[in-house]
Design a protein around this motif. Sequence first.
Motif, PDB file in Angstrom:
ATOM      1  N   ARG A   8      15.131 -24.656  54.860  1.00  0.00           N
ATOM      2  CA  ARG A   8      13.787 -25.162  55.140  1.00  0.00           C
ATOM      3  C   ARG A   8      12.888 -23.985  55.514  1.00  0.00           C
ATOM      4  O   ARG A   8      13.240 -23.168  56.367  1.00  0.00           O
ATOM      5  N   ILE A   9      11.722 -23.930  54.888  1.00  0.00           N
ATOM      6  CA  ILE A   9      10.718 -22.931  55.247  1.00  0.00           C
ATOM      7  C   ILE A   9       9.710 -23.632  56.145  1.00  0.00           C
ATOM      8  O   ILE A   9       9.069 -24.603  55.741  1.00  0.00           O
ATOM      9  N   LEU A  48      12.587 -15.088  54.815  1.00  0.00           N
ATOM     10  CA  LEU A  48      11.310 -15.007  55.528  1.00  0.00           C
ATOM     11  C   LEU A  48      10.427 -13.932  54.901  1.00  0.00           C
ATOM     12  O   LEU A  48       9.239 -14.147  54.655  1.00  0.00           O
ATOM     13  N   ARG A  49      11.017 -12.777  54.626  1.00  0.00           N
ATOM     14  CA  ARG A  49      10.250 -11.691  53.990  1.00  0.00           C
ATOM     15  C   ARG A  49       9.730 -12.129  52.621  1.00  0.00           C
ATOM     16  O   ARG A  49       8.558 -11.915  52.291  1.00  0.00           O
ATOM     17  N   GLU A  50      10.590 -12.778  51.830  1.00  0.00           N
ATOM     18  CA  GLU A  50      10.180 -13.225  50.494  1.00  0.00           C
ATOM     19  C   GLU A  50       9.148 -14.358  50.564  1.00  0.00           C
ATOM     20  O   GLU A  50       8.206 -14.393  49.780  1.00  0.00           O
ATOM     21  N   ALA A  86       1.250 -14.495  54.917  1.00  0.00           N
ATOM     22  CA  ALA A  86       1.688 -14.311  56.306  1.00  0.00           C
ATOM     23  C   ALA A  86       1.112 -15.361  57.246  1.00  0.00           C
ATOM     24  O   ALA A  86       1.747 -15.725  58.227  1.00  0.00           O
ATOM     25  N   LYS A  87      -0.062 -15.876  56.946  1.00  0.00           N
ATOM     26  CA  LYS A  87      -0.678 -16.875  57.820  1.00  0.00           C
ATOM     27  C   LYS A  87      -0.099 -18.265  57.589  1.00  0.00           C
ATOM     28  O   LYS A  87      -0.293 -19.160  58.404  1.00  0.00           O
ATOM     29  N   GLY A 140       8.556 -19.532  59.728  1.00  0.00           N
ATOM     30  CA  GLY A 140       9.963 -19.222  59.905  1.00  0.00           C
ATOM     31  C   GLY A 140      10.817 -19.860  58.829  1.00  0.00           C
ATOM     32  O   GLY A 140      10.323 -20.551  57.935  1.00  0.00           O
ATOM     33  N   VAL A 141      12.124 -19.627  58.952  1.00  0.00           N
ATOM     34  CA  VAL A 141      13.098 -20.157  58.004  1.00  0.00           C
ATOM     35  C   VAL A 141      14.267 -20.716  58.792  1.00  0.00           C
ATOM     36  O   VAL A 141      14.681 -20.125  59.794  1.00  0.00           O
TER      37      VAL A 141
END
Length: 145
Positions: free
Chosen positions: A61-62, A113-115, A122-123, A127-128
């Motif tokens: 889940r993102i 998270l980076r991907e 970024a806004k 989280g992941v």
Amino acid sequence: MDRRALIALAPLALIAAPARASAPKKPAAAATDGQYVDLAPVALPIIVRGLLVNYVFASVRIQLSAMANTSKLRTKEPYFRDALVRAAHRSPFFTLATDYTKIDEAKVKAVLLREAIAIGGAKEVKGVAVLSQSPKKRTGLPTLR
């Protein structure tokens, strides 16, 4: 029912009504979880000494920020999933040295998270979370390193 039985049960019904009304109410699940994008389960390879020994099916889940455009980001779900699969096949990065039936959740979270930030912004991404893991094989795996 008998009239006497109804009269005898009436005081009990009056006593039980306030007890039911004062029971704590559970908050709605959607209100506590916030905004998110659930990825379809992804098969992540477990590679040991250059050999594919197992697959772990992971549900991820993102988590999105409160101001994120959820509908727009849900259309990007295939891109999030593709980024995770590509990272998993690039190297045996998600393999746990102590258990070949699980993935390294911390590494999955960090990479995705980076991907996800690169894909969604970024806004938008907060989280992941790895919701579940299910290995394809539980037996017949090589001995641990």
